[in-house]
Design an enzyme around this catalytic site. Structure first.
Site, PDB file in Angstrom:
ATOM      1  CG  ASP A  94      -1.816   1.108   1.247  1.00  0.00           C
ATOM      2  OD1 ASP A  94      -2.688   1.269   0.645  1.00  0.00           O
ATOM      3  OD2 ASP A  94      -1.604   1.995   2.498  1.00  0.00           O
ATOM      4  CD  GLU A 138      -2.523   2.093  -3.247  1.00  0.00           C
ATOM      5  OE1 GLU A 138      -3.291   2.841  -3.914  1.00  0.00           O
ATOM      6  OE2 GLU A 138      -1.673   2.581  -2.534  1.00  0.00           O
TER       7      GLU A 138
HETATM    8  C1  OTU Z   1      -4.011   3.566  -0.264  1.00  0.00           C
HETATM    9  O1  OTU Z   1      -4.551   4.575  -1.188  1.00  0.00           O
HETATM   10  C2  OTU Z   1      -5.554   3.041  -0.192  1.00  0.00           C
HETATM   11  O2  OTU Z   1      -5.721   2.449  -1.611  1.00  0.00           O
HETATM   12  C3  OTU Z   1      -6.285   3.678   0.439  1.00  0.00           C
HETATM   13  O3  OTU Z   1      -7.567   3.388   0.820  1.00  0.00           O
HETATM   14  C4  OTU Z   1      -5.877   4.444   1.870  1.00  0.00           C
HETATM   15  O4  OTU Z   1      -6.808   5.456   2.319  1.00  0.00           O
HETATM   16  C5  OTU Z   1      -4.433   4.984   1.624  1.00  0.00           C
HETATM   17  O5  OTU Z   1      -3.590   4.330   0.931  1.00  0.00           O
HETATM   18  C6  OTU Z   1      -3.741   5.018   3.089  1.00  0.00           C
HETATM   19  O6  OTU Z   1      -3.330   3.689   3.377  1.00  0.00           O
HETATM   20  O7  OTU Z   1      -4.000   8.328  -1.736  1.00  0.00           O
HETATM   21  O8  OTU Z   1      -6.585   8.079  -1.926  1.00  0.00           O
HETATM   22  O9  OTU Z   1      -0.218   6.626  -4.929  1.00  0.00           O
HETATM   23  O10 OTU Z   1      -2.837   6.989  -4.149  1.00  0.00           O
HETATM   24  O11 OTU Z   1      -1.753   4.902  -1.585  1.00  0.00           O
HETATM   25  C7  OTU Z   1      -5.824   6.948  -1.891  1.00  0.00           C
HETATM   26  C8  OTU Z   1      -0.647   5.861  -3.897  1.00  0.00           C
HETATM   27  C9  OTU Z   1      -4.408   7.046  -1.616  1.00  0.00           C
HETATM   28  C10 OTU Z   1      -1.938   6.405  -3.178  1.00  0.00           C
HETATM   29  C11 OTU Z   1      -2.662   5.586  -2.483  1.00  0.00           C
HETATM   30  C12 OTU Z   1      -3.609   6.007  -1.377  1.00  0.00           C
END
Ligand code: OTU
Length: 654
Positions: free
Chosen positions: A291, A333
């Site tokens: 993540d 991700e």
């Molecule tokens: C991720 O997303 C997860 O998919 C989210 O559900 C979480 O809220 C977040 O991390 C924190 O754990 O900014 O708007 O480039 O875009 O990590 C979602 C990566 C996010 C980010 C992504 C993030």
């Protein structure tokens, strides 16, 4: 970036010594064959591990290298036998996730089946869809109160008791494996919850944990960083630092105030995170979804994303996991701009083993953009410009996930096709929130940023496609268009190249949850509108022909069935974006050395469109799958409105 060159030789020496000691230690237990395999692996990963650790940790890298190598090798030999058997199978077919037979599904355990043990009863549904890859959304113990859908982890070693136990997770992994389904879970490595024991210890000034987080005594550094930091949740959690009165310090909190960023410059963070990874993999997890990886390294004067060290950390983890759990894959991700994307698959100036899979957020955004404009120009330009994933790696493709859609259309790409970048992004947000005249979509704004004008979008696939609107208005013509659009998008998704992921509920055309705000711990986070509980009544209707559910479900089944037979659609084949000659029609040529090419045509407009004969090489290409069926003649092909076709393009020369 620190030039690790002067430390690299020390690390190589340290690794060699430690390897020799470890091999001597495990030789008797492993026997000659396994020992030889391990020795070969050690040799293979050594240069990348040494280079990455030296560059990130400098003078501390040799000691860290010894420690983490020991962790990885000892875990590798303690790994449960059935999983080592699986590793062996993966050695034979390392790119299994890119097979044309692979289809993914993403769900929350509670929303799909209540509990982990409950999930065991609901696997037939997945198999009917041809699912071979299941991503279970965060399931480890979260903090109390709001927890960002589980992305605020309070304990990496415990499953959320509402869902079950670690033993249940192992049982689920076994059951999935028995059905030929691989298991993916999240590893949240950028941050922990404020309630995590490391965070508690850091707060009390415990020196063993103080360096795991980033904190500052006053606003000087936070202010300096914030001059360049974008806000991820400007609406609900503005700023990137949170004052902790107990410690009288500002803690780095990129996401919510209760998600504390770890300091990945600390060797102890790296060593601890490796342990966490290995423990999960030894429960039977096949793929770790890493993540928020772009955020792990901070550098003053930058936006603190995509830093070289963030990549080096992934490379070092990758090398070590190759030893501890050789069959495991990493999925990045990284929802970042197109120029930064493919680096997470290891495409740098020179290639490095990094992640095996990465979310193709560009394709996702471009498909929604094309569905709104009915003009493929932007998609054609942007997709052509994107670098191809390195050999052995590939995309996961998706239309919707649990997050919002960020309108990541690059300024360069928009301008190249004559669009004003800001205006186009604004148009997309307006269109999908249903504000635009003639919009069929029923989404909602997520985190409107008044400072930058940036707006993101929430909503399920069905609601964004027009299914919700058509049902509300009881308009059969609109409904037919919406259903065609839904299937068209999936036909591109299944054919583009990569592992297609279905988000739970999409297979039944589920609309936005109107009661999302009343859901446990949703707070003001409207991403919960597109995370519906699987509608079991709707699920029953999937077998009743004539229902919307059956139409959607059968279309996805059919796409899967045809896809499985076409090696050309493998995720590691090539994709060429052709000029279809019609602004409404996307034309892709998929090739793989072991099969005849497949031509994918998708008409994003509501009107019939003619694809000229040059695209079809002047021949009547056989149709492999389509909906509704096109008329294909030697002079060209007539695609119905919102129609698509996969054609066998045997011998197609280009
Ligand atoms: C991720 O997303 C997860 O998919 C989210 O559900 C979480 O809220 C977040 O991390 C924190 O754990 O900014 O708007 O480039 O875009 O990590 C979602 C990566 C996010 C980010 C992504 C993030």
């Amino acid at each position: 970036m620190a030039d690790g060159q002067q430390w690299r030789d020390c690390v190589v020496t340290a690794l060699r010594e430690q390897e020799a000691a470890l091999l001597a230690e495990v030789r008797d237990e492993l026997g000659p064959l396994e020992t030889a395999g391990l020795a070969a692996r050690l040799q293979l990963v050594r240069p990348e591990l040494a280079g990455a650790l030296a560059a990130v940790f400098g003078p501390q890298s040799a000691a860290l290298a010894r420690e983490v190598l020991t962790t990885a090798v000892r875990s590798g030999i303690r790994r449960p036998l059935p999983l080592r058997v699986r590793d062996r199978q993966r050695d034979v077919d390392p790119s299994w996730a890119l097979s044309q037979q692979a289809i993914g599904y993403v769900c929350y355990v509670d929303l799909y089946a209540g509990t982990l043990l409950g999930l065991l009863e609901e696997l037939d549904h997945l198999q009917e869809l041809g699912v071979t890859y299941l991503h279970l959304m965060p399931l480890l113990l979260p903090r109390t109160g709001e927890d960002d859908g589980g992305y605020a982890v309070a304990d990496y070693e415990r499953v959320d008791p509402r869902l079950g136990t670690m033993a249940d997770l192992e049982q689920v992994a076994d059951a999935l494996h028995a059905r030929g389904i691989s298991l993916c879970v999240d590893l949240v490595l950028n941050h922990t919850a404020d309630e995590h024991p490391w965070a508690r210890a850091a707060l009390t000034g415990d020196p063993a944990y103080a360096d795991r987080y980033l904190s500052y005594p006053d606003r000087e550094q936070p202010d300096a960083y914030e001059r360049r930091l974008p806000e991820v949740f400007p609406d609900t959690s503005p700023g990137s630092f949170t004052w902790q009165p107990e410690a009288a310090r500002w803690f780095w909190t990129t996401f919510n105030s209760w998600q504390w960023d770890l300091d990945h410059a600390a060797p102890s963070t790296f060593a601890a995170m490796l342990e966490v990874m290995v423990q999960l993999l030894d429960r039977g997890v096949d793929v770790l979804r890493l993540d928020a990886v772009p955020f792990t390294w901070k550098r003053l004067g930058t936006d603190c994303q995509n830093q070289p060290e963030a990549h080096l950390l992934l490379q070092a983890f990758r090398a070590l996991v190759r030893l501890a759990a050789p069959g495991a894959l990493f999925k990045a991700e990284a929802i970042v701009a197109p120029d930064h994307l493919v680096q997470y698959l290891g495409a740098h100036e020179v290639q490095r083993a990094e992640c095996d899979l990465a979310y193709h957020n560009q394709l996702m955004v471009l498909l929604w953009s094309t569905a709104a404009t009915r003009d493929v120009g932007l998609a054609v330009h942007a997709l052509r410009r994107l670098r191809r994933p390195p050999t052995g790696t590939g995309w996961v493709t998706y239309l919707r996930g649990h997050d919002d859609i960020g309108w990541a259309v690059s300024d360069t790409d928009a301008r190249a096709v004559g669009l004003d970048p800001f205006a186009h992004r604004r148009f997309l947000a307006d269109f999908y929130a249903g504000r635009h005249l003639g919009s069929y979509a029923r989404g909602a704004d997520f985190q409107r940023n008044n400072a930058t004008g940036d707006v993101r979008t929430s909503g399920t696939t069905a609601s964004l496609c027009g299914i919700e609107q058509a049902l509300d208005e009881q308009d059969p013509v609109l409904l037919e268009d919406a259903l065609r659009r839904f299937v068209l998008l999936h036909a591109v998704l299944y054919a583009y190249g990569g592992l297609p992921l279905l988000f739970s509920g999409d297979e039944l055309g589920q609309r936005n949850d109107p009661d999302w705000a009343a859901r446990r711990k949703a707070g003001r986070d409207n991403r919960w509108m597109h995370r519906p509980a699987l509608d079991r009544a709707a699920a029953k209707l999937r077998h009743e022909s004539g229902t919307l559910e059956a139409r959607v479900f059968e279309a996805l089944q059919q796409l899967g069935t045809v896809r499985r037979q076409l090696t050309a659609l493998r995720g590691d084949g090539s994709v060429e974006v052709l000029d279809s000659g019609d602004p409404g029609v996307l034309a892709l040529l998929r090739r793989h050395p072991c099969d005849h090419p497949v031509l994918v045509l998708a008409n994003f407009s509501e009107h019939p469109r003619w694809v000229a004969t040059q695209v079809l090489d002047g021949r009547t290409l056989p149709v492999l799958a389509s909906e509704p069926a096109p008329v294909v003649t030697p002079d060209g092909a007539l695609l119905p409105g919102l129609g698509w076709a996969w054609l066998r393009a045997e011998g197609l020369e280009r």
